[in-house]
Motif scaffolding. Structure first.
Motif, PDB file in Angstrom:
ATOM      1  N   LEU A  41      16.149  -2.534 -41.852  1.00  0.00           N
ATOM      2  CA  LEU A  41      16.102  -2.500 -43.321  1.00  0.00           C
ATOM      3  C   LEU A  41      16.221  -1.070 -43.833  1.00  0.00           C
ATOM      4  CD1 LEU A  41      13.355  -5.038 -44.418  1.00  0.00           C
ATOM      5  CD2 LEU A  41      15.655  -4.865 -45.369  1.00  0.00           C
ATOM      6  N   GLU A  42      15.508  -0.140 -43.203  1.00  0.00           N
ATOM      7  CA  GLU A  42      15.591   1.263 -43.622  1.00  0.00           C
ATOM      8  C   GLU A  42      17.025   1.781 -43.538  1.00  0.00           C
ATOM      9  OE1 GLU A  42      11.633   3.831 -42.941  1.00  0.00           O
ATOM     10  OE2 GLU A  42      12.619   3.184 -41.092  1.00  0.00           O
ATOM     11  N   VAL A  43      17.717   1.444 -42.463  1.00  0.00           N
ATOM     12  CA  VAL A  43      19.106   1.880 -42.302  1.00  0.00           C
ATOM     13  C   VAL A  43      19.977   1.237 -43.381  1.00  0.00           C
ATOM     14  CG1 VAL A  43      21.135   1.733 -40.803  1.00  0.00           C
ATOM     15  CG2 VAL A  43      18.922   2.401 -39.847  1.00  0.00           C
ATOM     16  N   SER A  44      19.800  -0.059 -43.600  1.00  0.00           N
ATOM     17  CA  SER A  44      20.597  -0.757 -44.622  1.00  0.00           C
ATOM     18  C   SER A  44      20.318  -0.222 -46.013  1.00  0.00           C
ATOM     19  CB  SER A  44      20.307  -2.258 -44.580  1.00  0.00           C
ATOM     20  OG  SER A  44      20.767  -2.804 -43.373  1.00  0.00           O
ATOM     21  N   CYS A  45      19.087   0.200 -46.244  1.00  0.00           N
ATOM     22  CA  CYS A  45      18.704   0.746 -47.556  1.00  0.00           C
ATOM     23  C   CYS A  45      18.960   2.246 -47.646  1.00  0.00           C
ATOM     24  CB  CYS A  45      17.226   0.464 -47.829  1.00  0.00           C
ATOM     25  SG  CYS A  45      16.864  -1.260 -48.176  1.00  0.00           S
ATOM     26  N   GLU A  46      19.500   2.827 -46.582  1.00  0.00           N
ATOM     27  CA  GLU A  46      19.788   4.255 -46.520  1.00  0.00           C
ATOM     28  C   GLU A  46      18.539   5.089 -46.755  1.00  0.00           C
ATOM     29  OE1 GLU A  46      23.135   5.088 -49.053  1.00  0.00           O
ATOM     30  OE2 GLU A  46      24.369   3.587 -48.039  1.00  0.00           O
ATOM     31  N   GLY A  47      17.446   4.673 -46.143  1.00  0.00           N
ATOM     32  CA  GLY A  47      16.185   5.411 -46.256  1.00  0.00           C
ATOM     33  C   GLY A  47      15.062   4.503 -46.709  1.00  0.00           C
ATOM     34  N   GLN A  48      14.518   4.798 -47.856  1.00  0.00           N
ATOM     35  CA  GLN A  48      13.364   4.055 -48.363  1.00  0.00           C
ATOM     36  C   GLN A  48      13.748   2.691 -48.915  1.00  0.00           C
ATOM     37  OE1 GLN A  48      11.683   6.849 -51.149  1.00  0.00           O
ATOM     38  NE2 GLN A  48      10.384   7.725 -49.570  1.00  0.00           N
ATOM     39  N   LEU A  49      12.789   1.774 -48.862  1.00  0.00           N
ATOM     40  CA  LEU A  49      12.974   0.424 -49.387  1.00  0.00           C
ATOM     41  C   LEU A  49      12.585   0.420 -50.870  1.00  0.00           C
ATOM     42  CD1 LEU A  49      12.925   0.074 -46.295  1.00  0.00           C
ATOM     43  CD2 LEU A  49      11.797  -2.103 -46.658  1.00  0.00           C
ATOM     44  N   THR A  50      13.460   0.960 -51.694  1.00  0.00           N
ATOM     45  CA  THR A  50      13.245   1.014 -53.140  1.00  0.00           C
ATOM     46  C   THR A  50      13.890  -0.211 -53.784  1.00  0.00           C
ATOM     47  OG1 THR A  50      15.293   2.225 -53.500  1.00  0.00           O
ATOM     48  CG2 THR A  50      13.296   3.547 -53.129  1.00  0.00           C
ATOM     49  N   ARG A  51      13.583  -0.439 -55.055  1.00  0.00           N
ATOM     50  CA  ARG A  51      14.205  -1.561 -55.765  1.00  0.00           C
ATOM     51  C   ARG A  51      15.731  -1.498 -55.722  1.00  0.00           C
ATOM     52  NH1 ARG A  51      10.434  -4.421 -59.197  1.00  0.00           N
ATOM     53  NH2 ARG A  51       8.636  -3.098 -59.537  1.00  0.00           N
ATOM     54  N   PRO A  52      16.330  -0.365 -56.115  1.00  0.00           N
ATOM     55  CA  PRO A  52      17.797  -0.320 -56.116  1.00  0.00           C
ATOM     56  C   PRO A  52      18.391  -0.535 -54.718  1.00  0.00           C
ATOM     57  CG  PRO A  52      16.910   1.537 -57.360  1.00  0.00           C
ATOM     58  CD  PRO A  52      15.753   0.857 -56.696  1.00  0.00           C
ATOM     59  N   ALA A  53      17.770   0.050 -53.694  1.00  0.00           N
ATOM     60  CA  ALA A  53      18.300  -0.097 -52.337  1.00  0.00           C
ATOM     61  C   ALA A  53      18.175  -1.545 -51.868  1.00  0.00           C
ATOM     62  CB  ALA A  53      17.557   0.835 -51.382  1.00  0.00           C
ATOM     63  N   LEU A  54      17.030  -2.187 -52.128  1.00  0.00           N
ATOM     64  CA  LEU A  54      16.854  -3.589 -51.742  1.00  0.00           C
ATOM     65  C   LEU A  54      17.829  -4.492 -52.494  1.00  0.00           C
ATOM     66  CD1 LEU A  54      12.969  -3.701 -51.512  1.00  0.00           C
ATOM     67  CD2 LEU A  54      14.571  -4.020 -49.610  1.00  0.00           C
ATOM     68  N   HIS A  55      18.080  -4.155 -53.746  1.00  0.00           N
ATOM     69  CA  HIS A  55      19.028  -4.936 -54.541  1.00  0.00           C
ATOM     70  C   HIS A  55      20.421  -4.893 -53.904  1.00  0.00           C
ATOM     71  CE1 HIS A  55      20.740  -6.885 -58.029  1.00  0.00           C
ATOM     72  NE2 HIS A  55      21.653  -5.922 -58.090  1.00  0.00           N
ATOM     73  N   GLN A  56      20.832  -3.714 -53.472  1.00  0.00           N
ATOM     74  CA  GLN A  56      22.157  -3.578 -52.838  1.00  0.00           C
ATOM     75  C   GLN A  56      22.230  -4.398 -51.557  1.00  0.00           C
ATOM     76  OE1 GLN A  56      23.017   0.590 -52.364  1.00  0.00           O
ATOM     77  NE2 GLN A  56      24.086   0.652 -54.337  1.00  0.00           N
ATOM     78  N   VAL A  57      21.178  -4.349 -50.744  1.00  0.00           N
ATOM     79  CA  VAL A  57      21.174  -5.108 -49.484  1.00  0.00           C
ATOM     80  C   VAL A  57      21.158  -6.608 -49.777  1.00  0.00           C
ATOM     81  CG1 VAL A  57      19.871  -5.592 -47.364  1.00  0.00           C
ATOM     82  CG2 VAL A  57      20.084  -3.232 -48.190  1.00  0.00           C
ATOM     83  N   ALA A  58      20.399  -7.032 -50.773  1.00  0.00           N
ATOM     84  CA  ALA A  58      20.303  -8.455 -51.119  1.00  0.00           C
ATOM     85  C   ALA A  58      21.643  -8.999 -51.624  1.00  0.00           C
ATOM     86  CB  ALA A  58      19.219  -8.671 -52.172  1.00  0.00           C
ATOM     87  N   GLN A  59      22.487  -8.141 -52.177  1.00  0.00           N
ATOM     88  CA  GLN A  59      23.772  -8.574 -52.732  1.00  0.00           C
ATOM     89  C   GLN A  59      24.876  -8.697 -51.682  1.00  0.00           C
ATOM     90  OE1 GLN A  59      24.071  -9.571 -55.939  1.00  0.00           O
ATOM     91  NE2 GLN A  59      21.859  -9.265 -55.887  1.00  0.00           N
ATOM     92  N   ARG A  60      24.611  -8.261 -50.463  1.00  0.00           N
ATOM     93  CA  ARG A  60      25.638  -8.335 -49.411  1.00  0.00           C
ATOM     94  C   ARG A  60      25.800  -9.790 -48.986  1.00  0.00           C
ATOM     95  NH1 ARG A  60      23.360  -3.135 -46.190  1.00  0.00           N
ATOM     96  NH2 ARG A  60      23.978  -1.624 -47.755  1.00  0.00           N
ATOM     97  N   PRO A  61      26.993 -10.345 -49.156  1.00  0.00           N
ATOM     98  CA  PRO A  61      27.193 -11.772 -48.898  1.00  0.00           C
ATOM     99  C   PRO A  61      27.024 -12.187 -47.437  1.00  0.00           C
ATOM    100  CG  PRO A  61      29.288 -10.708 -49.399  1.00  0.00           C
ATOM    101  CD  PRO A  61      28.204  -9.678 -49.598  1.00  0.00           C
ATOM    102  N   HIS A  62      27.310 -11.312 -46.502  1.00  0.00           N
ATOM    103  CA  HIS A  62      27.261 -11.701 -45.098  1.00  0.00           C
ATOM    104  C   HIS A  62      26.168 -10.979 -44.326  1.00  0.00           C
ATOM    105  CE1 HIS A  62      30.886 -13.934 -45.771  1.00  0.00           C
ATOM    106  NE2 HIS A  62      31.485 -12.850 -46.248  1.00  0.00           N
ATOM    107  N   GLY A  63      25.311 -10.291 -45.028  1.00  0.00           N
ATOM    108  CA  GLY A  63      24.265  -9.542 -44.348  1.00  0.00           C
ATOM    109  C   GLY A  63      23.122 -10.438 -43.889  1.00  0.00           C
ATOM    110  N   ASN A  64      22.697 -10.250 -42.632  1.00  0.00           N
ATOM    111  CA  ASN A  64      21.579 -11.049 -42.139  1.00  0.00           C
ATOM    112  C   ASN A  64      20.246 -10.633 -42.766  1.00  0.00           C
ATOM    113  OD1 ASN A  64      21.542  -8.596 -40.756  1.00  0.00           O
ATOM    114  ND2 ASN A  64      20.756  -9.500 -38.877  1.00  0.00           N
TER     115      ASN A  64
END
Length: 200
Positions: A41-64
């Motif tokens: 998750l940290e790698v996918s969020c490019e560091g900290q698990l902030t709202r904007p970073a989590l939002h970007q990861v949640a929007q990935r259609p094929h991301g596990n």
């Protein structure tokens, strides 16, 4: 993990604070699978698990990780116990410990957490008074000792409880409210604390 996060987010705030305190004492080696998920998750969020970073990861259609990121985002305010605007390792571990204490996870899914975790949290949060109260929480979080505790947590990659700069009287009233969620007298004795930690 999303079910665990949901149950944790619905817990009384005092339970979440106590679980974060217990999480700081947890050995990462007991939670290898969770460490891997958190680091991914940290790698996918490019560091900290902030709202904007989590939002970007949640929007990935094929991301596990998308469903997990979406649940973290949905429960963000409850998970971010320290108010740091990111969900850190200790806050994730706290949700898992809480699930273990209330038997939400199946046997073998994680190490068993027993009353010793709860009692260490109680001792820390009660500050030797025998009861957790707004005053004991203020003594912990507004004292010089709290600053030392923040700087060197003993476990994990966790954050801290940062209440610096807050008005002392206002914070004490807030700590009283946190205790009142569990007991209307604003003091939580050991038996009530243990029951709360077990999710009862």
């Amino acid at each position: 993990l999303p079910q665990v996060l949901s149950a944790y987010a619905q817990s009384p705030e005092l339970r979440r604070v106590a679980l974060v305190a217990a999480a700081r004492e947890t050995d990462e080696n007991d939670l290898r699978e969770l460490v891997e998920v958190f680091r991914e998750l940290e790698v996918s969020c490019e560091g900290q698990l902030t709202r904007p970073a989590l939002h970007q990861v949640a929007q990935r259609p094929h991301g596990n990780l998308a469903p997990l990121a979406a649940e973290l985002l949905r429960r963000f305010d409850a998970l971010d116990v320290d108010g740091s605007d990111n969900v850190d390792w200790s806050e994730i571990v706290a949700s898992v410990i809480g699930a273990g204490l209330s038997n939400l996870l199946g046997r073998g899914a994680m190490p068993s957490f027993d009353d010793s975790f709860c009692l260490r949290s109680f001792d820390l949060l009660s500050q030797g008074t025998g009861k957790v109260s707004g005053a004991s929480l203020a003594q912990l979080f507004l004292s010089v000792e709290a600053d030392a505790w923040q700087v060197s947590p003993s476990g994990g990659t966790g954050g801290s409880f940062d209440h610096s700069g807050a008005g002392g009287t206002q914070r004490i009233a807030e700590y009283g409210r946190i205790c009142r969620e569990v007991d209307p007298r604003e003091t939580v004795d050991r038996a009530r604390f243990l029951a709360m930690m077990r999710g009862r």
